[in-house]
Design an enzyme around this catalytic site. Structure first.
Site: not given
Length: 264
Positions: A14, A19, A154
């Site tokens: 990712g 980040i 989450y």
């Protein structure tokens, strides 16, 4: 302290933005050969182009795959069978009322945020153990400790990553393979900025006002009283990937601006 990762190979999941991209850039800047991953080839190509514009000498390749599936993880493994540093960063998030989160959404969050890290760590940790050197990181969140009421699904996944990280560190006990979790707080990543930008547009106020209000209302215990930058999170990740961090393992390394109001 000079961190030198020349001769090391790193996979950052990712990592086309936010980040993940900042960590990829930080590792490349330290001399590591990096692998950028994303869901589409265009995103991967764009990220590598941006990286090489900033760091012309960077050694970077890319893999496009949906790591939220077993097939996508295997595609990455097939193209990159070994690595020295694995950064499990890929993840999804989004606020939603608990009573509106259906089974499919719970499963999606589990598959992307948890199982991608499990599948890749299970594979790459074996080679690290055989070579007796490696670094594995799980990008968790302060939401794994302070479960947000608007994102229970989450927060659950980020808590799970803390458990997996600590457990895998124990599995690799006695080796020179370290395993740690990185805990960012609210960060000016692409996803967060998009979410706050939508709010700003709907309410007719500035992005800066929305960011300040978000911290005040949603993370009032923040000591820095602002969103962190992806680069600030990346600094911790690059250190944890370095030879200098050889005695740091099984840890939850907080980069959340003091939001978690505990001493440990």
């Amino acid at each position: 302290m000079k961190i030198d990762l020349r001769g090391k190979h790193a996979i950052i999941t990712g990592s086309t933005a936010g980040i993940g991209y900042a960590i990829a850039e930080g590792l490349a800047n330290a001399g590591a050969e990096i692998v950028v991953t994303g869901r589409t080839q265009q995103r991967v190509d764009d990220a590598i182009a941006a990286l090489k514009k900033r760091l012309p000498e960077a050694r970077a390749t890319g893999v496009a795959a949906d790591l939220g599936t077993a097939e996508g993880c295997q595609a990455l493994i097939d193209q990159q069978p070994e690595t020295d540093i694995l950064i499990n960063n890929v993840g999804i998030f989004g606020p939603q009322d608990f009573f509106d989160v259906d089974d499919a959404t719970w499963q999606q969050f589990f598959d992307v945020n948890i199982m991608s890290a499990v599948r890749l760590s299970r594979h790459y940790a074996k080679g690290m153990r055989e070579r007796d050197w490696g670094r594995i990181q799980f990008v968790s969140s302060e939401s794994g400790i302070n479960i947000p009421s608007e994102m229970v699904h989450y927060g659950m996944t980020k808590s799970a990553l803390l458990s997996i990280s600590r457990g895998l560190a124990k599995v690799l006990s006695g080796t020179q393979v370290t395993v740690n979790a990185i805990l960012p707080g609210p960060t000016r990543s692409e996803g967060v900025l998009n979410m706050l930008s939508d709010i700003a547009q709907k309410e007719g106020i500035s992005q800066q006002e929305v960011e300040a209000r978000f911290v005040k209302e949603n993370r009032p215990s923040s000591i820095i009283q602002r969103l962190a930058t992806p680069e600030e999170v990346a600094h911790m990740s690059v250190y944890a990937a370095s030879p200098q961090a050889s005695a740091t393992t099984g840890a939850a390394l907080r980069v959340e601006g003091g939001i978690v109001d505990t001493l440990t």
